[in-house]
Design a protein around this motif. Structure first.
Motif, PDB file in Angstrom:
ATOM      1  N   LEU A  80      49.754 -26.235  36.653  1.00  0.00           N
ATOM      2  CA  LEU A  80      50.611 -27.369  36.283  1.00  0.00           C
ATOM      3  C   LEU A  80      49.825 -28.673  36.256  1.00  0.00           C
ATOM      4  CD1 LEU A  80      53.920 -26.629  38.225  1.00  0.00           C
ATOM      5  CD2 LEU A  80      53.691 -26.857  35.764  1.00  0.00           C
ATOM      6  N   LEU A  81      48.910 -28.828  37.203  1.00  0.00           N
ATOM      7  CA  LEU A  81      48.082 -30.026  37.294  1.00  0.00           C
ATOM      8  C   LEU A  81      47.168 -30.155  36.068  1.00  0.00           C
ATOM      9  CD1 LEU A  81      47.693 -32.252  39.539  1.00  0.00           C
ATOM     10  CD2 LEU A  81      45.582 -31.077  40.115  1.00  0.00           C
ATOM     11  N   ILE A  82      46.533 -29.026  35.687  1.00  0.00           N
ATOM     12  CA  ILE A  82      45.655 -29.006  34.506  1.00  0.00           C
ATOM     13  C   ILE A  82      46.471 -29.320  33.243  1.00  0.00           C
ATOM     14  CG2 ILE A  82      44.227 -27.507  33.031  1.00  0.00           C
ATOM     15  CD1 ILE A  82      43.378 -26.093  35.741  1.00  0.00           C
ATOM     16  N   TYR A  83      47.644 -28.687  33.133  1.00  0.00           N
ATOM     17  CA  TYR A  83      48.526 -28.917  31.981  1.00  0.00           C
ATOM     18  C   TYR A  83      48.919 -30.392  31.875  1.00  0.00           C
ATOM     19  CZ  TYR A  83      52.794 -28.821  29.158  1.00  0.00           C
ATOM     20  OH  TYR A  83      53.748 -29.076  28.228  1.00  0.00           O
ATOM     21  N   TRP A  84      49.229 -30.990  33.021  1.00  0.00           N
ATOM     22  CA  TRP A  84      49.653 -32.395  33.062  1.00  0.00           C
ATOM     23  C   TRP A  84      48.514 -33.333  32.639  1.00  0.00           C
ATOM     24  CZ3 TRP A  84      48.140 -36.496  36.381  1.00  0.00           C
ATOM     25  CH2 TRP A  84      48.923 -37.647  36.274  1.00  0.00           C
ATOM     26  N   ILE A  85      47.264 -33.029  33.099  1.00  0.00           N
ATOM     27  CA  ILE A  85      46.089 -33.848  32.750  1.00  0.00           C
ATOM     28  C   ILE A  85      45.820 -33.782  31.245  1.00  0.00           C
ATOM     29  CG2 ILE A  85      43.567 -34.018  33.002  1.00  0.00           C
ATOM     30  CD1 ILE A  85      44.034 -33.106  35.995  1.00  0.00           C
ATOM     31  N   ILE A  86      45.853 -32.560  30.679  1.00  0.00           N
ATOM     32  CA  ILE A  86      45.613 -32.384  29.236  1.00  0.00           C
ATOM     33  C   ILE A  86      46.685 -33.109  28.424  1.00  0.00           C
ATOM     34  CG2 ILE A  86      45.590 -30.671  27.358  1.00  0.00           C
ATOM     35  CD1 ILE A  86      44.297 -28.715  29.466  1.00  0.00           C
ATOM     36  N   LYS A  87      47.918 -32.975  28.840  1.00  0.00           N
ATOM     37  CA  LYS A  87      49.046 -33.604  28.131  1.00  0.00           C
ATOM     38  C   LYS A  87      48.934 -35.121  28.138  1.00  0.00           C
ATOM     39  CE  LYS A  87      54.036 -33.355  27.764  1.00  0.00           C
ATOM     40  NZ  LYS A  87      55.271 -33.237  28.534  1.00  0.00           N
ATOM     41  N   SER A  88      48.604 -35.690  29.291  1.00  0.00           N
ATOM     42  CA  SER A  88      48.498 -37.150  29.412  1.00  0.00           C
ATOM     43  C   SER A  88      47.324 -37.692  28.603  1.00  0.00           C
ATOM     44  CB  SER A  88      48.379 -37.559  30.876  1.00  0.00           C
ATOM     45  OG  SER A  88      47.194 -37.047  31.448  1.00  0.00           O
ATOM     46  N   ARG A  89      46.218 -36.928  28.543  1.00  0.00           N
ATOM     47  CA  ARG A  89      45.060 -37.340  27.739  1.00  0.00           C
ATOM     48  C   ARG A  89      45.402 -37.341  26.259  1.00  0.00           C
ATOM     49  NH1 ARG A  89      39.530 -34.553  30.093  1.00  0.00           N
ATOM     50  NH2 ARG A  89      39.361 -35.782  31.976  1.00  0.00           N
ATOM     51  N   HIS A  90      46.130 -36.304  25.815  1.00  0.00           N
ATOM     52  CA  HIS A  90      46.504 -36.198  24.399  1.00  0.00           C
ATOM     53  C   HIS A  90      47.413 -37.335  23.974  1.00  0.00           C
ATOM     54  CE1 HIS A  90      45.085 -32.451  22.446  1.00  0.00           C
ATOM     55  NE2 HIS A  90      44.728 -32.176  23.687  1.00  0.00           N
ATOM     56  N   SER A  91      48.394 -37.658  24.784  1.00  0.00           N
ATOM     57  CA  SER A  91      49.339 -38.710  24.425  1.00  0.00           C
ATOM     58  C   SER A  91      48.660 -40.072  24.381  1.00  0.00           C
ATOM     59  CB  SER A  91      50.510 -38.721  25.403  1.00  0.00           C
ATOM     60  OG  SER A  91      50.055 -38.939  26.720  1.00  0.00           O
ATOM     61  N   LYS A  92      47.662 -40.284  25.264  1.00  0.00           N
ATOM     62  CA  LYS A  92      46.930 -41.544  25.280  1.00  0.00           C
ATOM     63  C   LYS A  92      46.086 -41.685  24.017  1.00  0.00           C
ATOM     64  CE  LYS A  92      44.073 -44.448  28.192  1.00  0.00           C
ATOM     65  NZ  LYS A  92      42.842 -44.467  28.966  1.00  0.00           N
ATOM     66  N   LYS A  93      45.450 -40.572  23.586  1.00  0.00           N
ATOM     67  CA  LYS A  93      44.616 -40.572  22.387  1.00  0.00           C
ATOM     68  C   LYS A  93      45.454 -40.881  21.141  1.00  0.00           C
ATOM     69  CE  LYS A  93      40.908 -37.797  20.398  1.00  0.00           C
ATOM     70  NZ  LYS A  93      40.410 -36.423  20.235  1.00  0.00           N
ATOM     71  N   ASP A  94      46.647 -40.300  21.062  1.00  0.00           N
ATOM     72  CA  ASP A  94      47.534 -40.535  19.930  1.00  0.00           C
ATOM     73  C   ASP A  94      47.952 -42.001  19.849  1.00  0.00           C
ATOM     74  OD1 ASP A  94      47.353 -37.914  19.240  1.00  0.00           O
ATOM     75  OD2 ASP A  94      49.290 -37.322  20.066  1.00  0.00           O
ATOM     76  N   ALA A  95      48.221 -42.603  20.999  1.00  0.00           N
ATOM     77  CA  ALA A  95      48.653 -43.995  21.053  1.00  0.00           C
ATOM     78  C   ALA A  95      47.543 -44.924  20.575  1.00  0.00           C
ATOM     79  CB  ALA A  95      49.071 -44.348  22.473  1.00  0.00           C
ATOM     80  N   ASP A  96      46.298 -44.607  20.928  1.00  0.00           N
ATOM     81  CA  ASP A  96      45.154 -45.422  20.511  1.00  0.00           C
ATOM     82  C   ASP A  96      44.979 -45.411  18.996  1.00  0.00           C
ATOM     83  OD1 ASP A  96      44.615 -46.088  23.081  1.00  0.00           O
ATOM     84  OD2 ASP A  96      42.943 -44.711  23.356  1.00  0.00           O
ATOM     85  N   ILE A  97      45.155 -44.224  18.378  1.00  0.00           N
ATOM     86  CA  ILE A  97      44.988 -44.091  16.928  1.00  0.00           C
ATOM     87  C   ILE A  97      46.072 -44.886  16.191  1.00  0.00           C
ATOM     88  CG2 ILE A  97      45.102 -42.461  14.991  1.00  0.00           C
ATOM     89  CD1 ILE A  97      43.789 -40.390  16.988  1.00  0.00           C
ATOM     90  N   SER A  98      47.315 -44.773  16.633  1.00  0.00           N
ATOM     91  CA  SER A  98      48.405 -45.491  15.973  1.00  0.00           C
ATOM     92  C   SER A  98      48.273 -47.000  16.158  1.00  0.00           C
ATOM     93  CB  SER A  98      49.760 -45.007  16.485  1.00  0.00           C
ATOM     94  OG  SER A  98      49.854 -45.210  17.875  1.00  0.00           O
TER      95      SER A  98
END
Ligand code: ZN
Length: 75
Positions: free
Chosen positions: A12-30
Protein backbone atom coordinates in the motif's frame (compact mmCIF):
# COMPACT_ATOMS: atom_id res chain seq x y z
CA UNK A 1 -0.76 -13.45 10.00
CA UNK A 2 1.30 -10.55 11.31
CA UNK A 3 3.79 -11.02 8.48
CA UNK A 4 1.03 -10.90 5.81
CA UNK A 5 -0.32 -7.68 7.28
CA UNK A 6 3.19 -6.19 7.11
CA UNK A 7 3.53 -7.06 3.40
CA UNK A 8 0.12 -5.54 2.61
CA UNK A 9 1.17 -2.38 4.42
CA UNK A 10 4.41 -2.18 2.35
CA UNK A 11 2.46 -2.75 -0.89
CA UNK A 12 0.00 0.00 0.00
CA UNK A 13 2.88 2.35 0.83
CA UNK A 14 4.59 1.70 -2.54
CA UNK A 15 1.26 2.14 -4.37
CA UNK A 16 0.64 5.44 -2.56
CA UNK A 17 4.16 6.78 -3.41
CA UNK A 18 3.79 5.89 -7.12
CA UNK A 19 0.30 7.41 -7.26
CA UNK A 20 1.37 10.68 -5.61
CA UNK A 21 4.39 11.00 -7.94
CA UNK A 22 2.20 10.48 -11.02
CA UNK A 23 -0.37 13.06 -10.00
CA UNK A 24 2.37 15.62 -9.27
CA UNK A 25 3.96 15.04 -12.71
CA UNK A 26 0.60 15.52 -14.46
CA UNK A 27 0.00 18.80 -12.61
CA UNK A 28 3.40 20.15 -13.67
CA UNK A 29 2.72 19.41 -17.37
CA UNK A 30 -0.70 21.09 -17.34
CA UNK A 31 0.79 24.10 -15.53
CA UNK A 32 3.41 24.66 -18.23
CA UNK A 33 0.72 24.65 -20.93
CA UNK A 34 -1.55 27.19 -19.25
CA UNK A 35 1.15 29.56 -17.91
CA UNK A 36 2.67 30.19 -21.38
CA UNK A 37 1.89 33.91 -21.76
CA UNK A 38 3.41 35.75 -24.72
CA UNK A 39 3.78 39.44 -25.52
CA UNK A 40 5.18 41.15 -28.61
CA UNK A 41 7.97 43.69 -28.82
CA UNK A 42 6.65 47.20 -29.54
CA UNK A 43 9.75 48.02 -31.63
CA UNK A 44 10.09 44.96 -33.93
CA UNK A 45 6.89 42.97 -33.21
CA UNK A 46 8.59 39.68 -32.30
CA UNK A 47 6.68 37.37 -29.93
CA UNK A 48 8.39 36.23 -26.73
CA UNK A 49 7.44 34.85 -23.29
CA UNK A 50 6.30 37.56 -20.89
CA UNK A 51 8.89 36.41 -18.32
CA UNK A 52 11.74 37.11 -20.80
CA UNK A 53 10.41 40.46 -22.02
CA UNK A 54 11.66 43.84 -20.81
CA UNK A 55 8.79 45.95 -19.50
CA UNK A 56 8.98 49.72 -19.78
CA UNK A 57 6.07 52.22 -19.46
CA UNK A 58 3.46 49.39 -19.80
CA UNK A 59 5.10 48.25 -23.08
CA UNK A 60 7.10 45.10 -23.75
CA UNK A 61 10.41 44.77 -25.60
CA UNK A 62 12.47 41.76 -26.73
CA UNK A 63 15.77 43.36 -25.69
CA UNK A 64 17.18 46.43 -23.97
CA UNK A 65 18.32 47.84 -27.35
CA UNK A 66 14.75 47.98 -28.73
CA UNK A 67 13.56 49.46 -25.46
CA UNK A 68 16.10 52.29 -25.78
CA UNK A 69 15.28 52.80 -29.49
CA UNK A 70 11.56 53.11 -28.79
CA UNK A 71 12.03 55.51 -25.88
CA UNK A 72 14.44 57.74 -27.84
CA UNK A 73 12.16 57.84 -30.94
CA UNK A 74 8.97 58.59 -28.96
CA UNK A 75 10.41 61.48 -26.93
ZN1 ZN B 1 12.36 43.90 -30.55
Amino acid sequence: MGKLFFYILIALLIYWIIKSRHSKKDADISNQDSVEDTVNCVQCGVYLPKSEAIRQQDKYFCCQEHCDQFLSSSS
